[in-house]
Motif scaffolding. Structure first.
Motif: not given
Length: 66
Positions: A15-26, A46-59
């Motif tokens: 979450r801390l890493q993602v918060e500082g990234l621009p949108p759509n950053t892989l 499991q960790a990504l599932q916790l963040l699913q609401g914040r990190a909108s899409s993943r592959d």
């Protein structure tokens, strides 16, 4: 003996890493994250599932988008 799960700690770190990234950053792939944190892909999922609401899409093959 209490069991301590690692995925909440990993979710917080991600979450801390993602918060500082621009949108759509892989983000790194599940395999890369598993190596980075020294855990299994299941733990990363499991960790990504916790963040699913914040990190909108993943592959898992191409990485996650913030």
């Amino acid at each position: 003996m209490a069991v301590s799960f690692q995925y909440p700690r990993i979710a917080d770190a991600l979450r801390l890493q993602v918060e500082g990234l621009p949108p759509n950053t892989l983000l790194p792939t599940e395999h890369q994250l598993a190596r980075q944190f020294g855990v299994s892909r299941l733990t990363i999922r499991q960790a990504l599932q916790l963040l699913q609401g914040r990190a909108s899409s993943r592959d898992s093959a191409a990485g996650a988008r913030s």
